[in-house]
Design an enzyme around this catalytic site. Sequence first.
Site, PDB file in Angstrom:
ATOM      1  N   ARG A 168       0.829  -1.201   0.000  1.00 33.69           N
ATOM      2  CA  ARG A 168       0.000   0.000   0.000  1.00 33.69           C
ATOM      3  C   ARG A 168       0.873   1.263   0.000  1.00 33.69           C
ATOM      4  O   ARG A 168       1.744   1.406  -0.816  1.00 33.69           O
ATOM      5  CB  ARG A 168      -0.995  -0.056   1.148  1.00 33.69           C
ATOM      6  N   SER A 169       0.637   2.193   0.934  1.00 28.51           N
ATOM      7  CA  SER A 169       1.292   3.501   0.846  1.00 28.51           C
ATOM      8  C   SER A 169       2.782   3.478   1.138  1.00 28.51           C
ATOM      9  O   SER A 169       3.458   4.491   0.920  1.00 28.51           O
ATOM     10  CB  SER A 169       0.604   4.503   1.776  1.00 28.51           C
ATOM     11  N   ALA A 170       3.313   2.370   1.600  1.00 33.73           N
ATOM     12  CA  ALA A 170       4.776   2.286   1.695  1.00 33.73           C
ATOM     13  C   ALA A 170       5.408   2.450   0.322  1.00 33.73           C
ATOM     14  O   ALA A 170       6.593   2.791   0.203  1.00 33.73           O
ATOM     15  CB  ALA A 170       5.196   0.969   2.335  1.00 33.73           C
TER      16      ALA A 170
END
Length: 391
Positions: free
Chosen positions: A68-70
């Site tokens: 995801r946002s990593a």
Amino acid sequence: MVDVHGTTADGFEPVRAAFADNFALRGERGAAVTVYRDGTKVVDLYAGTRDADPGDEPWRHGTAQVVRSATKGVAAAVLLLLHQRGQVDLDAPVGTYWPEFKAAGKERVLVRHLLAHRAGLPVLDTPLTPAEAVDGVSGPRALAAQAPAWEPGTEHGYHAQTYSWLLGELVLRVTGRTLGTWVAEEIAGPLGLDLWIGLPDAERDRVGRIADVEAPPAPASAGLRVRAKQSVTDAYRDPESLTRRAFAAIDPHPDENDPAYRAGELPASAGIATSDALARFYASLTGVVDGGHRLFAPATLTLARTEESAGPDRVLMVGTRFGLGYMLHGGACPLLGPGSFGHPGRGGSLAFADPESGISFGYVTNGMQKNVTADPRAQALVRAVAKSLAG
């Protein structure tokens, strides 16, 4: 009790203990954590099952997950490396490279505003379908026409989904390559990373299935409303808030286990990586890996972790700190120390570097929890790293 596999260097035993505790005490299903120190791997652990539901296939060394946002930290590196090479001016208007973007009052949006979540573009008046989100055309077109929600550069608010199309289109206009292709050719390939923004068909079997949560309902209208003292809980419940609409820029909520979605290039939310790839990536930003690979020059490293945005976040409704594309150590995202920089992913994943201690860290999981930035499993591992360093 779960069997923990892998290795820890002398002194890093607290990380193994914390990793095991995540399964025993914090609901972990399957996960991996890797830590490098001064370019050398000192922790490489994995346990549980690779699929969250059903969970019977064991997690193996090299199992990858949607992070995801990593992914945002990897995408940010592309823009900073293009700046390092003299191909992008961080203080230039985005419209210099992407002329259509100048519409609807965005003439003064700077490249650095995109990276620091200051562009005023966290929402779309009309959300994209999952198919439109990955077609490479609809997202940039929508953002080119979108009016900002606030005067660009004056405030900050997390661009949860729109970050994908903003950075992706800018990289395409500057280089002629998609952001995922650029990462594969310039970062993942040279460093030997099992990391993809746009998963190739040949790698599908490497990736576990993640757990998911109920998607928020579609926004009731296109109106913008932010209440002066609205709580985080209220903001997520309010279908007209920036918070709710930012996370619903793709509607309906996509199936993140769908091969078509995973093959799409969404550098805000759909990168796929192993824990080793994330830790090794951050190690290469701050120092030399394997005696020769370093991505960021010292000046670029300074840019990445110099505060650009701080204080109340118009989307996350808490105080956040951002450098150029990276979350910085603070209450919303506790990392190892004041100089740490990196990015969490909703659901638990976390990757960061701490140049002062020489630590780089990567954690991936298939067990979705609702914390947006400070997952208790990841935080337990970060505290264990700190304990290991303290001796």
